[in-house]
Design a protein around this motif. Structure first.
Motif, short mmCIF file in Angstrom:
data_model
loop_
_atom_site.label_atom_id
_atom_site.label_comp_id
_atom_site.label_asym_id
_atom_site.label_seq_id
_atom_site.Cartn_x
_atom_site.Cartn_y
_atom_site.Cartn_z
N LEU A 153 0.85 -1.19 0.00
CA LEU A 153 0.00 0.00 0.00
C LEU A 153 0.89 1.24 0.00
N ILE A 154 0.66 2.13 -0.96
CA ILE A 154 1.40 3.39 -1.05
C ILE A 154 0.39 4.53 -1.02
N GLU A 155 0.42 5.34 0.03
CA GLU A 155 -0.49 6.47 0.16
C GLU A 155 0.17 7.71 -0.44
N CYS A 156 -0.42 8.21 -1.51
CA CYS A 156 0.19 9.28 -2.30
C CYS A 156 -0.36 10.63 -1.85
N VAL A 157 0.29 11.22 -0.87
CA VAL A 157 -0.16 12.51 -0.33
C VAL A 157 0.66 13.63 -0.95
N PRO A 158 0.10 14.85 -1.04
CA PRO A 158 0.81 15.95 -1.68
C PRO A 158 2.11 16.30 -0.94
N LEU A 159 3.11 16.70 -1.70
CA LEU A 159 4.37 17.15 -1.12
C LEU A 159 4.27 18.63 -0.80
N ARG A 160 4.80 19.02 0.33
CA ARG A 160 4.81 20.42 0.74
C ARG A 160 6.14 20.74 1.41
N GLY A 161 6.49 22.01 1.44
CA GLY A 161 7.64 22.48 2.20
C GLY A 161 8.95 21.82 1.83
N GLU A 162 9.70 21.40 2.85
CA GLU A 162 11.03 20.84 2.65
C GLU A 162 10.98 19.55 1.83
N ALA A 163 9.93 18.75 2.02
CA ALA A 163 9.81 17.51 1.25
C ALA A 163 9.71 17.81 -0.24
N LEU A 164 8.94 18.84 -0.61
CA LEU A 164 8.81 19.23 -2.00
C LEU A 164 10.14 19.77 -2.54
N THR A 165 10.83 20.56 -1.73
CA THR A 165 12.13 21.08 -2.15
C THR A 165 13.11 19.93 -2.42
N ASP A 166 13.15 18.96 -1.51
CA ASP A 166 14.01 17.79 -1.71
C ASP A 166 13.68 17.09 -3.02
N TYR A 167 12.41 16.95 -3.30
CA TYR A 167 11.99 16.22 -4.49
C TYR A 167 12.39 16.97 -5.76
N ILE A 168 12.25 18.30 -5.76
CA ILE A 168 12.64 19.09 -6.93
C ILE A 168 14.13 18.95 -7.18
N VAL A 169 14.93 18.99 -6.11
CA VAL A 169 16.38 18.81 -6.27
C VAL A 169 16.68 17.45 -6.88
N THR A 170 15.95 16.42 -6.44
CA THR A 170 16.14 15.07 -6.98
C THR A 170 15.73 15.00 -8.44
N LEU A 171 14.58 15.60 -8.79
CA LEU A 171 14.13 15.60 -10.18
C LEU A 171 15.13 16.30 -11.08
N ALA A 172 15.70 17.41 -10.60
CA ALA A 172 16.71 18.12 -11.39
C ALA A 172 17.94 17.25 -11.59
N CYS A 191 5.10 27.38 -9.72
CA CYS A 191 4.24 26.30 -10.22
C CYS A 191 3.12 25.95 -9.25
N ASP A 192 2.97 26.76 -8.20
CA ASP A 192 1.91 26.55 -7.21
C ASP A 192 1.97 25.15 -6.60
N ASP A 193 3.18 24.65 -6.38
CA ASP A 193 3.42 23.34 -5.73
C ASP A 193 2.84 22.17 -6.52
N ASP A 194 2.51 22.38 -7.79
CA ASP A 194 1.91 21.32 -8.60
C ASP A 194 3.02 20.46 -9.20
N LEU A 195 3.07 19.18 -8.81
CA LEU A 195 4.16 18.31 -9.25
C LEU A 195 4.18 18.12 -10.76
N GLN A 196 3.01 18.04 -11.37
CA GLN A 196 2.96 17.86 -12.82
C GLN A 196 3.55 19.07 -13.53
N VAL A 197 3.19 20.27 -13.08
CA VAL A 197 3.72 21.49 -13.69
C VAL A 197 5.22 21.60 -13.43
N ILE A 198 5.65 21.27 -12.20
CA ILE A 198 7.07 21.34 -11.86
C ILE A 198 7.88 20.41 -12.77
#
Length: 354
Positions: A153-172, A191-198
């Motif tokens: 089971l994987i619960e896919c909750v929105p990323l916010r704050g530091e977690a989102l920043t970490d993820y953007i660094v990883t995507l880059a 991008c209003d924190d939207d992962l698809q747009v990011i």
């Protein structure tokens, strides 16, 4: 079926979303290594993570003859069709994948009788069953408990704050680019924190930049949407941060003393929020609500998602009154009844305080 249980307990705290992303990564590694769980269930509000999870898990299975060994179904397929797909052996391949996307079968509001046939379905060792179970998963349903006996089971909750920043660094980094945390935070705001747009913006930057994404690159290639200033003012008013809202309105008026375009954008945003609020009050699932907003208003997906998130801050009646009042303000400004350079902030407060 595999006897080892892959299901996880709920993760709490600020890092929960990041932990769920790690679960996707770990699941992909295990599937790629041939350690298939019978089932992987993805659920939660963040559709982007669910969609990426389905895509990456399917690719990791590395089936032969994919046109015959990857079967994808949407919504509520006939249970006999799904049973047959799960039951038949793979064709000229060590494994096969069955995907059920955008289904509401396992949500609390859906009659359990619809998913009851799944309680008796046997999923063989050579089969990976991937379920995109939508926003909410009712783990009290016997069918869900059955699937998770040997599943993940994987619960896919929105990323916010530091977690989102970490993820953007990883995507880059995945695109062979370096981005500082400050620039990553700026990109998230644009991008209003939207992962698809990011993700789309990073794809664009990977062609335009070499080595590092700088603040100048963001200014040049990722200019904020025309609605960005309107959204900032709207959010400040919705959260009651009136002094900050006053300052933002002042900056807007210094650039344009008669911002009729701002009023049009705001009216469009309130209309999107009204549709979202009406759908949420009717207990529509998120995906269906987003589709209604985009179809009715022509809004882009990320705009519809923004309306969905923020509509809970105003009632449907408040939103209707706000739209009517904006219409009167627009007409009054054109007739000289209102002077927006001096009256705009008070008029906006009257809408959001209603």
């Amino acid at each position: 079926m595999y006897g080892a249980c892959w299901s996880f307990g709920t993760v709490c705290g600020a890092g929960a979303a990041w932990c769920e992303l790690m679960k996707v990564r770990d699941a992909v590694k295990k599937v790629r290594a041939g350690q298939l769980p019978a089932t992987v269930v993805l659920c939660g509000e963040e559709e982007y993570i669910r969609r990426v999870g389905v895509r990456e898990l399917t690719a990791a299975a590395a089936v032969s003859v994919p046109e015959l060994n990857i079967m994808t179904y949407e919504g509520r397929p006939p249970m006999t069709t799904l049973r047959d797909a799960l039951g038949r052996p793979p064709f000229m391949s060590e494994r096969k994948v069955v995907v059920l996307r955008n289904t509401d079968l396992f949500e609390p509001r859906t009659n359990s009788d619809l998913s009851r046939p799944l309680e008796k379905m046997v999923i063989e060792d050579h089969t990976l069953f991937i379920l995109d179970a939508g926003e909410k998963l009712d783990q009290r349903k016997a069918s869900v408990r059955h699937l998770l006996q040997s599943g993940m089971l994987i619960e896919c909750v929105p990323l916010r704050g530091e977690a989102l920043t970490d993820y953007i660094v990883t995507l880059a980094r995945q695109r062979r680019l370096h981005i500082t945390r400050t620039c990553a935070q700026s990109l998230a705001e644009r991008c209003d924190d939207d992962l698809q747009v990011i993700s789309s913006e990073l794809d664009k930057l990977s062609f335009a930049c070499e080595g590092e994404i700088t603040a100048a690159d963001l200014d040049r290639f990722c200019r904020p949407e025309p609605a960005a200033g309107m959204y900032q003012i709207q959010d400040l008013l919705l959260s009651g941060r009136l002094e900050e809202a006053r300052q933002a309105v002042g900056r807007l008026l210094r650039e344009d003393a008669s911002p009729m375009g701002f009023l049009s954008l705001l009216a469009g945003s309130l209309r999107q929020m009204l549709i979202a609020r009406t759908c949420r009050d009717a207990r529509f699932p998120m995906k269906k609500t987003i589709d209604h907003i985009t179809a009715a208003t022509g809004a882009r997906d990320w705009m519809a998602r923004r309306a969905y998130d923020r509509c809970v801050r105003m009632s449907a009646d408040q939103l209707r009154r706000g739209i009517r009042q904006l219409s009167r303000i627009d007409f009054g400004a054109k007739q000289g009844q209102y002077i927006l350079a001096s009256d705009l902030f008070a008029l906006l407060c009257s809408i959001f305080a209603a």
